[in-house]
Design an enzyme around this catalytic site. Structure first.
Site, PDB file in Angstrom:
ATOM      1  N   PRO C  66      29.598  53.064  32.431  1.00 15.26           N
ATOM      2  CA  PRO C  66      31.024  52.724  32.530  1.00 15.26           C
ATOM      3  C   PRO C  66      31.496  52.268  33.917  1.00 15.26           C
ATOM      4  CG  PRO C  66      30.705  54.895  31.499  1.00 15.26           C
ATOM      5  CD  PRO C  66      29.379  54.458  32.036  1.00 15.26           C
ATOM      6  N   LYS C 171      31.094  37.591  37.452  1.00 13.25           N
ATOM      7  CA  LYS C 171      31.911  38.201  36.408  1.00 13.25           C
ATOM      8  C   LYS C 171      33.326  38.504  36.901  1.00 13.25           C
ATOM      9  CE  LYS C 171      32.501  41.360  32.694  1.00 13.25           C
ATOM     10  NZ  LYS C 171      32.076  42.481  31.884  1.00 13.25           N
ATOM     11  N   LYS C 246      40.524  47.025  34.193  1.00 19.42           N
ATOM     12  CA  LYS C 246      39.366  47.497  34.960  1.00 19.42           C
ATOM     13  C   LYS C 246      38.756  46.347  35.773  1.00 19.42           C
ATOM     14  CE  LYS C 246      34.546  48.815  34.682  1.00 19.42           C
ATOM     15  NZ  LYS C 246      33.319  48.701  33.883  1.00 19.42           N
TER      16      LYS C 246
END
Lengths: 296, 296, 296, 296
Positions: C66, C171, C246
């Site tokens: 995570p 990313k 996030k």
């Protein structure tokens, strides 16, 4: 009292000097030999490591470090303070770090039997030298009472903000608002002047009205409006843009951790970052008004 | 004095009443018969149009209108003030409009032989009723001196901001900073409380420190911090979100005309707009803090 | 091949299944027994810890975790991968974390004699299940070539982005632009419709013009414009607001570390945060358009 | 056809030339004698005023003017088009103005018995010269059909956007999204490069992924990524920053009129404004990336 002091930089150095002047006995440590020499010349005793200070039999230890990573290392490291200090010794961290880290270290200290308070300051190097700092203190009432007279040797405004970490909370919240209102003042002054008003007259109106803020009254970013302000001496001295940037980074990081939006706060951070990237990081943060005015 | 008064709304109505109380003779006009009736009952004489007021032999004409389009129409229209007024009559526009429009109308008045000042107010409907408004005045020193005693019947703070249009400049600059610092205060208070601080303690720290501003001290947006503030009575009364939105719209429009960036000012405008769209336009503008707090 | 796989969550689980289907022999670990059971039922062998996987004689280890704290713990912890793995074993981290952490772990791996690549993915749980993920890979050309066939069992687009950490860089940069352009598309669509245009016609114009972007073409946030988009099914499924949040947090944090301003990126982060706070964190991120439209 | 053409500037001039080339007979007017001379040399007939064109017996009148004030004056002025034109003559305004003004003028035209369409363009001076403009058309289906072949002589993409004003709506909505996504692309490219990626590799990843937009693919703001883009020739040519600023001003103004928030749109406007103030208004708008990169 016998006091350990770690971190003798631009802020810690003069703070330690003020403790010496107040009659305390100091054991000091810093990675810079020069910084240490300044204090030993004034009567402090040198310690060779954080651990050595912890073992020197001091009653109180004060730390003034650049960032949370240093605070963690000094307190929690293998040769750090907690691994070596006697239970009961009061720990005071005056570094400006994020509230979560402050609370983690304080919890580790409590587990070790050491009362700890966070006591970040405002007032800059001038306040550190003059002993007029403001301390924003997080910790129990009892620990605050114990620390109060020691801090009073270095500052004149000692505010109890609640439990551990709240000193840091108060500082980041205050400084975030400061960073925002300074840009707001810069925009309002620039707009008014671009529309034809005299800067001093405009500041006068604002300061007697609802736009009034510390940034417009005491620290107006427009040159010539407040005598002796950084704006009136080329933005030298004062509170550097990169220091404001650090505090806004702490604020937005703390906000992220508690999932709290800070829209203007985050935008202010980015504007100071853009301004710093253009080579202005060492200028007083009120120089941000340069983003809004054509250079002549 | 014989005074003409156009625009008897929430602000203009009580202002006109205060002029009557001060012993002036009033000729009034408004599109609302009810508004006019309130004044005639108190001793004013009704006029049937702007032009009629201009021809009534008054020494001074005061206007208090919603927006620049109304001001242009009333002053510059075919049956407007300038087409009908005697040279020398002092014109006072207390509407809040953009500085450029104020200057255009003042220039037309000057060409017509009429001294004119712009004199927008702050203080809201409470200040209008109590006669404690602040007037921000743009115009020549002589015209300011002539208007001063008249304005003093309606307000207690009469500030000369420089030449024509500068009253408007001062108001939009001040209110833009107010709109920004209110959101800043809302973010700082919300952040501090989310991080575990008591709201009153946090406000106390900020108000004795560099984050201090009118929005944190006098008008803190967090419920319960300042007694009798809008925040402490469900954000009713006070200065409505849609009024703040109007002023921020004037600020960003004026900034565009002079090619001046107002980054936080424009963002603040958009945040109040988003808040208003959610159905909150009638709440006091400090209710913007609701964007930052989960409803319970 | 003999492959170790740690982290069998919503993404890692289906990815591991696809490796099994491709004929690889898997040793898996997860803190959730249920997650592990799903894989062992399909033929994988269970390992009892990260260290156990490292000692199981695998040729490649893949992790899908995570956040950076988990990655550090799994790789650098006392019973972690690096402490137990044979030199030469290829390590692939598909977690999305900040580039700095990715580079630190890769450097530690290199010191340990282990080639390592970062290979974060896009494509969501649908792409993970279908084996159509995009992998953005940071690492040496040789390591990329070695990893390519393995990744090809889980995705169809395997892009080499440069040295270690660059997969993460690509990313966060891509997703920051995505997060911004989605809000831009939401504002443009809302504005056009508020001004009287039909949403589909407007999208058609934009998509044949210079405003065209993935968020307007493929994933238009206005309901009914793109069939089968999250917007056309109540913003369910898709890429959750909290996941976008996030990634924007990683982008602004990485930007802070290199002192790079990201003004719209930081503002977008705050807007998604405000939207999430209102209880919308589980909705697809295109639901951000709700900030701009009155609920009916 | 006999066509009147008013406004022979950088855009209008080449557009009129293309109409001549297509065999139409032109009556032209412009305040600049030089601009008129260029057209008469090519076969157009000069008219001495807007009114004169209206009385010249043309079947269609096309206007290409800088701003809404000019459009109002030319159409609604005392010696303007509507005061002089025969009913039934088709009016085409290709100026870029706010939708509200476009609708007001179209309504006045309708009252006068004249069909009118708004047909703002994109494609810049290069598209105007090459006859490859895109026209975004607002008006009835019948008027669109009538205008189509005429517009086809000047552009290759003629899009019907709905009723009067919708051409302007489509243009401001599209260009607002363009202005936002260009800054987003500038931030993403700058961030990726600051974090160590090659600009071309990063653009490649983004353009095959969800961050893809016209600003990253066709017009990437990073120098050297797209051959022949403004970024690859020092940001000369292209679509000037001040033109983007004008369109963002129209977008935020139109948004204000319908009480619609455009948060990123307003921030983008301010960033281009700040960039323009620093002396960059004539550079292509993709030069905004300079705000994000240290000058070497």
């Amino acid at each position: 009292m016998h006091i350990g002091f770690l971190g003798l930089g631009n802020m810690g150095g003069p703070m330690a000097h003020n403790l010496l002047k107040a009659g305390h006995q100091l054991y000091v440590f810093d990675v810079s030999a020069t910084a240490v020499a300044g204090l030993t010349a004034a009567g402090a005793q040198e310690a060779t490591s954080a651990g050595a200070i912890a073992k020197a039999g001091v009653e109180v230890i004060i730390t003034m470090l650049p960032a949370a990573t240093h605070v963690r290392e000094v307190y929690l490291g293998d040769d750090g303070l907690l691994a070596n200090v006697q239970p009961g010794v009061l720990l005071i961290d005056s570094s400006t770090i994020d509230p979560m880290s402050a609370r983690e270290v304080a919890a580790a200290a409590a587990k070790n039997g050491n009362p700890m308070i966070d006591a970040p300051v405002s007032g800059g190097t001038v306040g550190a030298a003059a002993g007029t700092l403001t301390f924003m203190v997080g910790g129990s009432e009892a620990d605050f009472q114990k620390a109060q007279p020691i801090l009073a040797a270095m500052g004149k405004n000692i505010i109890h903000c609640g439990d551990c970490g709240n000193g840091q909370v108060a500082k980041v919240a205050n400084n975030m608002l400061l960073g925002i209102s300074m840009i707001g003042a810069a925009e309002a002054m620039s707009l008014g002047v671009a529309l034809g008003m005299d800067a001093k007259v405009l500041a006068g109106v604002i300061n007697s009205s609802s736009g009034r803020c510390w940034s417009s009254e005491i620290y107006n970013p427009f040159p010539g409006v407040v005598e002796n302000s950084p704006a009136s001496r080329g933005y030298s001295g004062g509170f550097g843009t990169d220091l404001m940037l650090k505090d806004l980074g702490l604020a937005s990081e703390a906000a992220k951790q508690v999932r709290q939006p800070v829209i203007l706060g985050a935008l202010a951070q980015q504007l100071y970052q853009a301004f710093s990237m253009q080579g202005n990081g060492m200028l007083d943060f009120s120089a941000i008004i340069k983003l809004y005015r054509q250079e002549n």
